[in-house]
Design a protein around this motif. Structure first.
Motif, PDB file in Angstrom:
ATOM      1  N   LEU A 417       0.824  -1.211   0.000  1.00 36.50           N
ATOM      2  CA  LEU A 417       0.000   0.000   0.000  1.00 36.50           C
ATOM      3  C   LEU A 417       0.858   1.260   0.000  1.00 36.50           C
ATOM      4  O   LEU A 417       0.537   2.240  -0.686  1.00 36.50           O
ATOM      5  CB  LEU A 417      -0.928  -0.001   1.221  1.00 36.50           C
ATOM      6  CG  LEU A 417      -2.146  -0.920   1.146  1.00 36.50           C
ATOM      7  CD1 LEU A 417      -2.896  -0.930   2.474  1.00 36.50           C
ATOM      8  CD2 LEU A 417      -3.100  -0.484   0.031  1.00 36.50           C
ATOM      9  N   LEU A 418       1.946   1.250   0.756  1.00 37.66           N
ATOM     10  CA  LEU A 418       2.847   2.417   0.773  1.00 37.66           C
ATOM     11  C   LEU A 418       3.426   2.665  -0.612  1.00 37.66           C
ATOM     12  O   LEU A 418       3.549   3.818  -1.054  1.00 37.66           O
ATOM     13  CB  LEU A 418       3.972   2.199   1.787  1.00 37.66           C
ATOM     14  CG  LEU A 418       3.613   2.421   3.257  1.00 37.66           C
ATOM     15  CD1 LEU A 418       4.728   1.930   4.173  1.00 37.66           C
ATOM     16  CD2 LEU A 418       3.322   3.902   3.525  1.00 37.66           C
ATOM     17  N   GLN A 419       3.777   1.589  -1.327  1.00 41.63           N
ATOM     18  CA  GLN A 419       4.293   1.732  -2.691  1.00 41.63           C
ATOM     19  C   GLN A 419       3.214   2.258  -3.628  1.00 41.63           C
ATOM     20  O   GLN A 419       3.458   3.130  -4.460  1.00 41.63           O
ATOM     21  CB  GLN A 419       4.814   0.380  -3.189  1.00 41.63           C
ATOM     22  CG  GLN A 419       5.448   0.439  -4.568  1.00 41.63           C
ATOM     23  CD  GLN A 419       6.623   1.398  -4.640  1.00 41.63           C
ATOM     24  OE1 GLN A 419       7.556   1.294  -3.858  1.00 41.63           O
ATOM     25  NE2 GLN A 419       6.582   2.341  -5.571  1.00 41.63           N
ATOM     26  N   ILE A 420       1.986   1.740  -3.470  1.00 38.11           N
ATOM     27  CA  ILE A 420       0.869   2.179  -4.314  1.00 38.11           C
ATOM     28  C   ILE A 420       0.571   3.658  -4.077  1.00 38.11           C
ATOM     29  O   ILE A 420       0.338   4.419  -5.028  1.00 38.11           O
ATOM     30  CB  ILE A 420      -0.385   1.316  -4.035  1.00 38.11           C
ATOM     31  CG1 ILE A 420      -0.175  -0.097  -4.598  1.00 38.11           C
ATOM     32  CG2 ILE A 420      -1.638   1.948  -4.656  1.00 38.11           C
ATOM     33  CD1 ILE A 420      -1.237  -1.091  -4.177  1.00 38.11           C
ATOM     34  N   ILE A 421       0.585   4.078  -2.809  1.00 45.79           N
ATOM     35  CA  ILE A 421       0.342   5.490  -2.477  1.00 45.79           C
ATOM     36  C   ILE A 421       1.368   6.374  -3.173  1.00 45.79           C
ATOM     37  O   ILE A 421       1.027   7.413  -3.767  1.00 45.79           O
ATOM     38  CB  ILE A 421       0.414   5.700  -0.944  1.00 45.79           C
ATOM     39  CG1 ILE A 421      -0.760   5.015  -0.256  1.00 45.79           C
ATOM     40  CG2 ILE A 421       0.427   7.189  -0.600  1.00 45.79           C
ATOM     41  CD1 ILE A 421      -0.573   4.858   1.250  1.00 45.79           C
ATOM     42  N   SER A 422       2.628   5.957  -3.122  1.00 45.39           N
ATOM     43  CA  SER A 422       3.704   6.718  -3.767  1.00 45.39           C
ATOM     44  C   SER A 422       3.500   6.797  -5.275  1.00 45.39           C
ATOM     45  O   SER A 422       3.666   7.867  -5.886  1.00 45.39           O
ATOM     46  CB  SER A 422       5.046   6.071  -3.442  1.00 45.39           C
ATOM     47  OG  SER A 422       6.093   6.702  -4.139  1.00 45.39           O
ATOM     48  N   ASP A 423       3.118   5.681  -5.892  1.00 44.34           N
ATOM     49  CA  ASP A 423       2.917   5.657  -7.347  1.00 44.34           C
ATOM     50  C   ASP A 423       1.747   6.535  -7.771  1.00 44.34           C
ATOM     51  O   ASP A 423       1.821   7.240  -8.786  1.00 44.34           O
ATOM     52  CB  ASP A 423       2.693   4.214  -7.823  1.00 44.34           C
ATOM     53  CG  ASP A 423       3.994   3.411  -7.861  1.00 44.34           C
ATOM     54  OD1 ASP A 423       4.976   3.918  -8.424  1.00 44.34           O
ATOM     55  OD2 ASP A 423       4.032   2.294  -7.328  1.00 44.34           O
ATOM     56  N   ILE A 424       0.654   6.488  -7.001  1.00 43.49           N
ATOM     57  CA  ILE A 424      -0.506   7.330  -7.326  1.00 43.49           C
ATOM     58  C   ILE A 424      -0.115   8.799  -7.231  1.00 43.49           C
ATOM     59  O   ILE A 424      -0.484   9.620  -8.090  1.00 43.49           O
ATOM     60  CB  ILE A 424      -1.688   7.013  -6.378  1.00 43.49           C
ATOM     61  CG1 ILE A 424      -2.249   5.617  -6.660  1.00 43.49           C
ATOM     62  CG2 ILE A 424      -2.794   8.061  -6.548  1.00 43.49           C
ATOM     63  CD1 ILE A 424      -3.320   5.171  -5.687  1.00 43.49           C
ATOM     64  N   GLU A 425       0.649   9.146  -6.197  1.00 43.60           N
ATOM     65  CA  GLU A 425       1.077  10.537  -6.023  1.00 43.60           C
ATOM     66  C   GLU A 425       1.962  10.983  -7.181  1.00 43.60           C
ATOM     67  O   GLU A 425       1.869  12.124  -7.651  1.00 43.60           O
ATOM     68  CB  GLU A 425       1.813  10.672  -4.684  1.00 43.60           C
ATOM     69  CG  GLU A 425       2.004  12.121  -4.219  1.00 43.60           C
ATOM     70  CD  GLU A 425       3.238  12.779  -4.827  1.00 43.60           C
ATOM     71  OE1 GLU A 425       3.238  14.013  -4.980  1.00 43.60           O
ATOM     72  OE2 GLU A 425       4.199  12.041  -5.143  1.00 43.60           O
ATOM     73  N   ARG A 426       2.833  10.088  -7.683  1.00 44.12           N
ATOM     74  CA  ARG A 426       3.710  10.421  -8.797  1.00 44.12           C
ATOM     75  C   ARG A 426       2.900  10.640 -10.080  1.00 44.12           C
ATOM     76  O   ARG A 426       3.221  11.519 -10.884  1.00 44.12           O
ATOM     77  CB  ARG A 426       4.741   9.305  -9.012  1.00 44.12           C
ATOM     78  CG  ARG A 426       5.766   9.183  -7.892  1.00 44.12           C
ATOM     79  CD  ARG A 426       6.600  10.446  -7.731  1.00 44.12           C
ATOM     80  NE  ARG A 426       7.463  10.683  -8.876  1.00 44.12           N
ATOM     81  CZ  ARG A 426       7.722  11.873  -9.405  1.00 44.12           C
ATOM     82  NH1 ARG A 426       7.154  12.963  -8.886  1.00 44.12           N
ATOM     83  NH2 ARG A 426       8.521  12.001 -10.445  1.00 44.12           N
ATOM     84  N   VAL A 427       1.855   9.847 -10.275  1.00 42.46           N
ATOM     85  CA  VAL A 427       0.981  10.051 -11.438  1.00 42.46           C
ATOM     86  C   VAL A 427       0.358  11.440 -11.370  1.00 42.46           C
ATOM     87  O   VAL A 427       0.278  12.165 -12.375  1.00 42.46           O
ATOM     88  CB  VAL A 427      -0.119   8.963 -11.505  1.00 42.46           C
ATOM     89  CG1 VAL A 427      -1.163   9.315 -12.572  1.00 42.46           C
ATOM     90  CG2 VAL A 427       0.495   7.595 -11.800  1.00 42.46           C
ATOM     91  N   SER A 428      -0.055  11.840 -10.168  1.00 50.09           N
ATOM     92  CA  SER A 428      -0.626  13.181  -9.979  1.00 50.09           C
ATOM     93  C   SER A 428       0.407  14.261 -10.337  1.00 50.09           C
ATOM     94  O   SER A 428       0.068  15.274 -10.963  1.00 50.09           O
ATOM     95  CB  SER A 428      -1.083  13.350  -8.529  1.00 50.09           C
ATOM     96  OG  SER A 428      -1.586  14.640  -8.297  1.00 50.09           O
ATOM     97  N   ASP A 429       1.660  14.040  -9.939  1.00 51.15           N
ATOM     98  CA  ASP A 429       2.731  14.990 -10.283  1.00 51.15           C
ATOM     99  C   ASP A 429       2.872  15.135 -11.791  1.00 51.15           C
ATOM    100  O   ASP A 429       3.021  16.263 -12.311  1.00 51.15           O
ATOM    101  CB  ASP A 429       4.069  14.509  -9.704  1.00 51.15           C
ATOM    102  CG  ASP A 429       4.150  14.689  -8.189  1.00 51.15           C
ATOM    103  OD1 ASP A 429       3.372  15.481  -7.642  1.00 51.15           O
ATOM    104  OD2 ASP A 429       5.004  14.020  -7.566  1.00 51.15           O
ATOM    105  N   TYR A 430       2.839  14.014 -12.502  1.00 50.88           N
ATOM    106  CA  TYR A 430       2.997  14.062 -13.959  1.00 50.88           C
ATOM    107  C   TYR A 430       1.793  14.729 -14.626  1.00 50.88           C
ATOM    108  O   TYR A 430       1.946  15.398 -15.658  1.00 50.88           O
ATOM    109  CB  TYR A 430       3.232  12.666 -14.526  1.00 50.88           C
ATOM    110  CG  TYR A 430       4.627  12.152 -14.230  1.00 50.88           C
ATOM    111  CD1 TYR A 430       5.753  12.867 -14.636  1.00 50.88           C
ATOM    112  CD2 TYR A 430       4.832  10.963 -13.522  1.00 50.88           C
ATOM    113  CE1 TYR A 430       7.042  12.422 -14.354  1.00 50.88           C
ATOM    114  CE2 TYR A 430       6.116  10.504 -13.236  1.00 50.88           C
ATOM    115  CZ  TYR A 430       7.218  11.242 -13.653  1.00 50.88           C
ATOM    116  OH  TYR A 430       8.490  10.808 -13.376  1.00 50.88           O
TER     117      TYR A 430
END
Length: 546
Positions: A417-430
């Protein structure tokens, strides 16, 4: 009579009883783990199913107060609506009767005599805990030790109050409570509110009953008061929560007050008119369990058909706020950390909500470079700030959850879940980067060529589909959707290589604007990385669902 010699062992016995109940509940909860989470996932608007669920969870964690506190937390987090909450609250009152039956088993199952089984249970549990290597084995040991300590605690309390049987003054107190229903209800409510556990309060009553101190009529009214007193914990937990959560706490209080009024009237009629002698005899531990069970099941049966009216009344009392939940508020409640298995499910729900917000941002990003709509650019940036806040809040909560007593599978789930949270946040950045590209195009008053626009739209569709499938896979625990993400990511990689090569050819032939050409290449990079992060999410989902 030396009251100090009575109070000290009684308080010690009560402490051992509560501690035994807690570690037994913790062991049961850890052993149940994902099963409790699955039960919560299956929760529907069907109140009858909610009653069964509430009874089961309360039987496992040995506390209706803890269950209703969780319900307040779920409502506060938007995971559960008031109709669902009403069913679970009714079931919690039924589930809390289990502890009373455990205690009274010394009467109806003689082989479970505390003097025989409690020391054996504690010793067996300690041996299992010291020799066991697996986490599941240690959970079983906790259950056995807690069971033994619970019995030792109730025996200590019963032994401590035995001398009070000779105290005429103490006996008269209970006689007075039996003759005055209001005082009996108040006494039960106050004691339960102070120790914040109806199970422990019933245990105290049973220990006094074992010493032959409690008349039947007094016990009936005290038991009803105990059900009101247990509402205090949920009401206290709703302080500072949303109005909907406060409404859930009021529903719990109303349910128990209405049930108490109905059964108090029935009790007064029975003991004062129909059979006055029935209330004067001393009650046994088993009879206390029976009365407690009849009261809770009876209240549920009577009030179940009119439970919607109770919800409406609670809304009027609290004047429930119907405004929508703010997207930027992390809907995770510290109270749910008391039950890690269910707290984990609330984290999953919140991560899904974060994913849905970013999916909406991705949808805006699909067109913003072509329309250059200023409002969409502002919305994307605002949503990115919201996601940053959610990322921090959820991550902090997950770290706290990870430090609790949970099994290895749950630790792995949290890591994913911590990895998924990070990935979702990175998609938002892009997505925010894409909005900045739109600003650049708008400021420089340039645009893509027709061919460039067509190619970029193709890339955007593939990458947006990749993230959409990732969010759906997370919400539905779908391996099929996760595999579609991986398929789309491979397609995006191939597309990025081909489109970059073709675009370089156009630049070499001066077939497109240089400023637009640079934005085109940067956009390809952002989109391809969105698909990479989508694939990361999919791979974590495949790990979780394996």
């Amino acid at each position: 009579m030396n009251y100090v010699s009575i109070i000290i062992p009684f308080v010690g016995g009560l402490g051992m009883f509560i501690y035994g109940m807690q570690i037994m509940a913790q062991g049961l909860e850890n052993a149940a783990g994902s099963k409790m989470k699955t039960l919560l996932e299956a929760l529907t608007k069907n109140k009858f199913f909610g009653v069964l669920l509430g009874a089961l969870i309360t039987a496992v964690i040995q506390s209706s107060s803890a269950t209703t506190v969780m319900v307040v937390g779920f409502v506060n987090a938007g995971i559960m609506n008031l109709t669902q909450a009403m069913g679970v609250i009714m079931g919690a009152n039924i589930g809390t009767t289990v502890t009373g039956w455990l205690v009274s088993s010394v009467e109806w199952a003689k082989f479970l005599s505390p003097g025989n089984i409690a020391p054996i249970a504690v010793m067996a549990g300690v041996i299992v805990m010291l020799t066991g290597k697996r986490r599941s084995t240690k959970d079983i040991a906790s259950i056995i030790i807690g069971f033994g300590l619970l019995f030792i605690g109730i025996t200590t309390m019963s032994s401590a109050v035995a001398p009070l049987e000779e105290s005429e003054g103490f006996r008269n107190i209970f006689v007075t409570l039996g003759h005055n229903p209001f005082l009996g209800i108040i006494a039960g409510a106050v004691v339960t509110a102070v120790i914040q556990s109806s199970s422990a309060s019933v245990g105290i009553l049973q220990s006094l009953a074992a010493a032959g101190l409690v008349p039947f009529n007094a016990a009936v009214y005290i038991i009803m008061g105990q059900n009101i007193g247990t509402c205090v914990t949920a009401i206290m937990s709703s302080i500072g929560a949303k109005k909907t959560a406060k409404t859930a706490a009021i529903m719990h209080l109303l349910f128990n007050i209405i049930g108490t009024i109905i059964f108090s009237i029935a009790g007064i009629l029975f003991f004062a008119v129909i059979n006055p002698q029935a209330g004067l005899g001393m009650i046994t531990q088993t009879e206390i369990s029976t009365v407690h069970t009849i009261f809770n099941i009876g209240t549920t049966v009577i009030l179940f058909p009119v439970s919607d009216w109770i919800i409406k009344l609670a809304k009027k009392i609290e004047k429930e706020d119907k405004t929508e939940v703010e997207d930027n508020k992390v809907l995770l409640d510290e109270r749910m950390l008391e039950t890690p298995g269910i707290a984990l499910q609330s984290v999953v729900s919140e991560v899904c909500r974060m994913g849905r917000i970013v999916k909406g941002t991705m949808d805006k990003s699909k067109s913003v470079m072509f329309t250059k709509d200023y409002q969409n650019i502002l919305d994307i940036k605002e949503e990115e700030n919201t996601v940053d806040g959610l990322c921090r809040g959820i991550s902090n909560y997950v770290i706290k959850l990870n430090s609790l007593s949970i099994n290895e599978k749950e630790h792995q789930h949290i890591a994913s879940l911590l990895q998924i949270i990070s990935d979702i946040e990175r998609v938002s950045d892009y997505c925010e980067n894409i909005s900045e590209f739109a600003e650049t195009l708008k400021e420089r008053k340039t645009m893509f060529s027709d061919v460039g626009s067509k190619e970029l739209k193709e890339m955007i569709e593939v990458c947006a589909d990749s993230f959409r499938y990732a969010v759906e896979a997370l919400e539905e625990h779908s391996k099929e959707k996760a595999l579609k993400v991986i398929e789309k990511e491979s397609q995006a990689d191939e597309l990025e290589i081909r489109l970059r090569a073709e675009h370089m050819k156009r630049l070499a032939k001066n077939q497109c604007n240089t400023d637009a050409g640079i934005v085109f290449l940067d956009a390809l990079v952002c989109l391809e990385r969105i698909s990479d992060h989508s694939r990361n999410i999919a791979e974590e989902i495949l790990t979780i669902t394996a």
